[in-house]
Design a protein around this motif. Structure first.
Motif, PDB file in Angstrom:
ATOM      1  N   GLU A   1      32.787  52.302  31.602  1.00  0.00           N
ATOM      2  CA  GLU A   1      32.856  53.044  32.870  1.00  0.00           C
ATOM      3  C   GLU A   1      33.972  52.547  33.781  1.00  0.00           C
ATOM      4  N   SER A   2      34.179  51.236  33.785  1.00  0.00           N
ATOM      5  CA  SER A   2      35.171  50.681  34.716  1.00  0.00           C
ATOM      6  C   SER A   2      36.606  50.839  34.217  1.00  0.00           C
ATOM      7  N   LYS A   3      36.762  51.357  32.990  1.00  0.00           N
ATOM      8  CA  LYS A   3      38.112  51.630  32.489  1.00  0.00           C
ATOM      9  C   LYS A   3      38.828  52.671  33.339  1.00  0.00           C
ATOM     10  N   LYS A   4      38.051  53.383  34.160  1.00  0.00           N
ATOM     11  CA  LYS A   4      38.639  54.360  35.086  1.00  0.00           C
ATOM     12  C   LYS A   4      39.555  53.657  36.093  1.00  0.00           C
ATOM     13  N   GLN A   5      39.314  52.358  36.264  1.00  0.00           N
ATOM     14  CA  GLN A   5      40.091  51.581  37.244  1.00  0.00           C
ATOM     15  C   GLN A   5      41.023  50.606  36.525  1.00  0.00           C
ATOM     16  N   LYS A   6      41.904  49.969  37.283  1.00  0.00           N
ATOM     17  CA  LYS A   6      42.803  48.963  36.705  1.00  0.00           C
ATOM     18  C   LYS A   6      42.136  47.599  36.813  1.00  0.00           C
ATOM     19  N   ILE A   7      41.896  46.957  35.674  1.00  0.00           N
ATOM     20  CA  ILE A   7      41.240  45.640  35.650  1.00  0.00           C
ATOM     21  C   ILE A   7      42.298  44.558  35.463  1.00  0.00           C
ATOM     22  N   LEU A   8      42.379  43.653  36.414  1.00  0.00           N
ATOM     23  CA  LEU A   8      43.340  42.555  36.357  1.00  0.00           C
ATOM     24  C   LEU A   8      42.583  41.250  36.121  1.00  0.00           C
ATOM     25  N   THR A   9      42.648  40.729  34.905  1.00  0.00           N
ATOM     26  CA  THR A   9      41.940  39.481  34.581  1.00  0.00           C
ATOM     27  C   THR A   9      42.919  38.298  34.613  1.00  0.00           C
ATOM     28  N   ASN A  10      42.324  37.088  34.563  1.00  0.00           N
ATOM     29  CA  ASN A  10      43.137  35.857  34.645  1.00  0.00           C
ATOM     30  C   ASN A  10      44.018  35.862  35.890  1.00  0.00           C
ATOM     31  N   GLU A  11      43.478  36.400  36.964  1.00  0.00           N
ATOM     32  CA  GLU A  11      44.252  36.484  38.210  1.00  0.00           C
ATOM     33  C   GLU A  11      43.365  36.020  39.358  1.00  0.00           C
ATOM     34  N   LYS A  12      43.823  35.019  40.054  1.00  0.00           N
ATOM     35  CA  LYS A  12      43.020  34.382  41.085  1.00  0.00           C
ATOM     36  C   LYS A  12      43.474  34.823  42.482  1.00  0.00           C
ATOM     37  N   VAL A  13      42.531  35.324  43.270  1.00  0.00           N
ATOM     38  CA  VAL A  13      42.847  35.707  44.648  1.00  0.00           C
ATOM     39  C   VAL A  13      42.985  34.440  45.495  1.00  0.00           C
ATOM     40  N   MET A  14      44.090  34.351  46.224  1.00  0.00           N
ATOM     41  CA  MET A  14      44.369  33.174  47.041  1.00  0.00           C
ATOM     42  C   MET A  14      44.123  33.446  48.531  1.00  0.00           C
ATOM     43  N   ASP A  15      44.398  34.695  48.946  1.00  0.00           N
ATOM     44  CA  ASP A  15      44.336  34.986  50.378  1.00  0.00           C
ATOM     45  C   ASP A  15      44.314  36.496  50.593  1.00  0.00           C
ATOM     46  N   VAL A  16      43.667  36.928  51.675  1.00  0.00           N
ATOM     47  CA  VAL A  16      43.663  38.341  52.069  1.00  0.00           C
ATOM     48  C   VAL A  16      44.007  38.413  53.552  1.00  0.00           C
ATOM     49  N   SER A  17      44.932  39.291  53.887  1.00  0.00           N
ATOM     50  CA  SER A  17      45.292  39.495  55.289  1.00  0.00           C
ATOM     51  C   SER A  17      45.428  40.992  55.551  1.00  0.00           C
ATOM     52  N   LYS A  18      45.538  41.360  56.823  1.00  0.00           N
ATOM     53  CA  LYS A  18      45.680  42.773  57.182  1.00  0.00           C
ATOM     54  C   LYS A  18      46.715  42.914  58.287  1.00  0.00           C
TER      55      LYS A  18
END
Length: 377
Positions: free
Chosen positions: A113-130
């Motif tokens: 089901e989630s193949k509908k989206q782009k899955i990025l593995t082995n990728e670590k989120v470091m920070d989120v800003s707006k």
């Protein structure tokens, strides 16, 4: 803009959300090589998906906050959704729904089901800003942009499966409060007076554990580190420090014990090893019922309310979930969106919502993802 939505995390809540959203609307970012690692090990590898007995009383959470999500996508709605994906969960332990053969059945549905989206593995989120209504999600490989970000990164339990506190860091960055976290659904270590428990490692007995106003029924398992088993894991949700009370003889009738010619180790409805260990602690010989003195009888009855203070817990490495998390007062229960930052959402275990054993935490993961998906769509 890279994609309209970024979902941080690759566990149950993130995958359900990715499955429910329209095609090609989201990037799913997972730090592990594969998504769904925790799903595969849950429920002894069979994944306890949900429970027939569902309600706010089975959660350590703000009851008003969780009520909307649990009603919007309840256990029946979840089972219907799974059946449409050709997964027919089986009922075990009276009220608990599990995958028929293995947790892989559930994960395979999410992978499809989630193949509908782009899955990025082995990728670590470091920070989120707006900035200027646009979210910038910095990973160890790139910076992605989106107009909405969903934090579905889970808690701190199972660090060997990639658990981290990134969800809490993001929440704090946007001004959210974090309710103190602690290992949940986890065993207790014991103090010196209860070291004899360790000698009973591997033995299980049914008990009722009381902590304040909460009662947890089920099996208590003596372990080499202390105490485990379903009743203990549930009790760990409500324990912070201080004493707990264990009824080792729930529903046992003491009437007739003093008239019996059976040995105490046969009379008391516990495994003999457990009974004999308690007799040693109480300094009572394993004698026949007719030879019990009044004082010994009173001592035996303390097994209905055996009180002691655990030394601590087995920690995050052995905990099934994390207690505490993003304060739910600051999240809209109808949408899972932050009340502080438009377009920022929180689902699943990262929130200050923890269920008992029996499929409650998966149900919350799915229900909160459903509510979030409805809001985003």
């Amino acid at each position: 803009m890279d994609n309209k939505i970024i979902i941080i995390g690759g566990g149950a809540s993130a995958l359900m959300l990715a499955s429910l959203l329209p095609k090609n609307t989201a990037n799913v970012i997972e730090s592990n090589a594969k998504v769904g690692a925790k799903i595969l090990v849950s429920g002894g590898g069979k994944c306890n998906i949900t429970n027939e007995l569902m309600g706010t009383q089975y959660f350590l959470a703000d009851k008003t906050f969780i009520q909307h999500a649990l009603k919007s996508f309840n256990e029946k709605a979840l089972l219907r959704w799974l059946e449409r994906q050709n997964l027919m969960p089986v009922l075990r332990k009276e009220t608990q729904y599990f995958c028929k053969d293995s947790a892989k059945e559930l994960l395979d549905i999410f992978l499809k089901e989630s193949k509908k989206q782009k899955i990025l593995t082995n990728e670590k989120v470091m920070d989120v800003s707006k900035r200027d209504e646009v979210f910038y999600v910095k990973t160890d490989k790139r910076t992605l942009t989106a107009d909405r970000v969903v934090v579905a990164s889970g808690g701190l339990s199972f660090p060997k499966l990639g658990a981290s506190g990134i969800g809490y860091e993001i929440a704090e960055h946007f001004g959210h409060s974090i309710v103190k976290t602690a290992p949940g659904l986890v065993g207790f270590t014991v103090q010196k007076d209860q070291f004899f428990f360790k000698e009973l490692s591997g033995v299980s007995t049914d008990v009722v554990i009381k902590i304040g106003d909460e009662s947890c029924k089920g099996a208590l398992l003596f372990a080499h580190k202390g105490l485990s088993g379903p009743a203990v894991l549930d009790a760990s949700l409500y324990w912070e420090k201080g004493k707990i009370e264990v009824d080792f003889l729930p529903n046992f009738s003491w009437e007739g014990l003093k008239k019996s010619k059976k040995q105490l180790s046969s009379l008391l409805p516990m495994p003999k090893r457990v009974t004999k260990a308690f007799l040693v602690q109480l300094k009572i010989d394993d004698k026949i019922g007719t030879k019990i003195t009044a004082d010994e009888f009173s001592l035996l009855q303390t097994l209905n309310h055996y009180s002691f203070a655990p030394a601590g817990t087995f920690g995050y490495a052995k905990a099934e979930v994390t207690k505490g998390g993003v304060c739910t007062d600051e999240v809209d229960a109808r949408t899972m969106m932050s009340k502080k930052t438009e377009g920022l959402y929180f689902t699943g275990e990262v929130l200050d919502v923890t269920g008992r054993l029996g499929g409650y935490n998966f149900q919350w993961a799915f229900s909160s993802a459903y509510v979030c998906s409805k809001s985003i769509k």
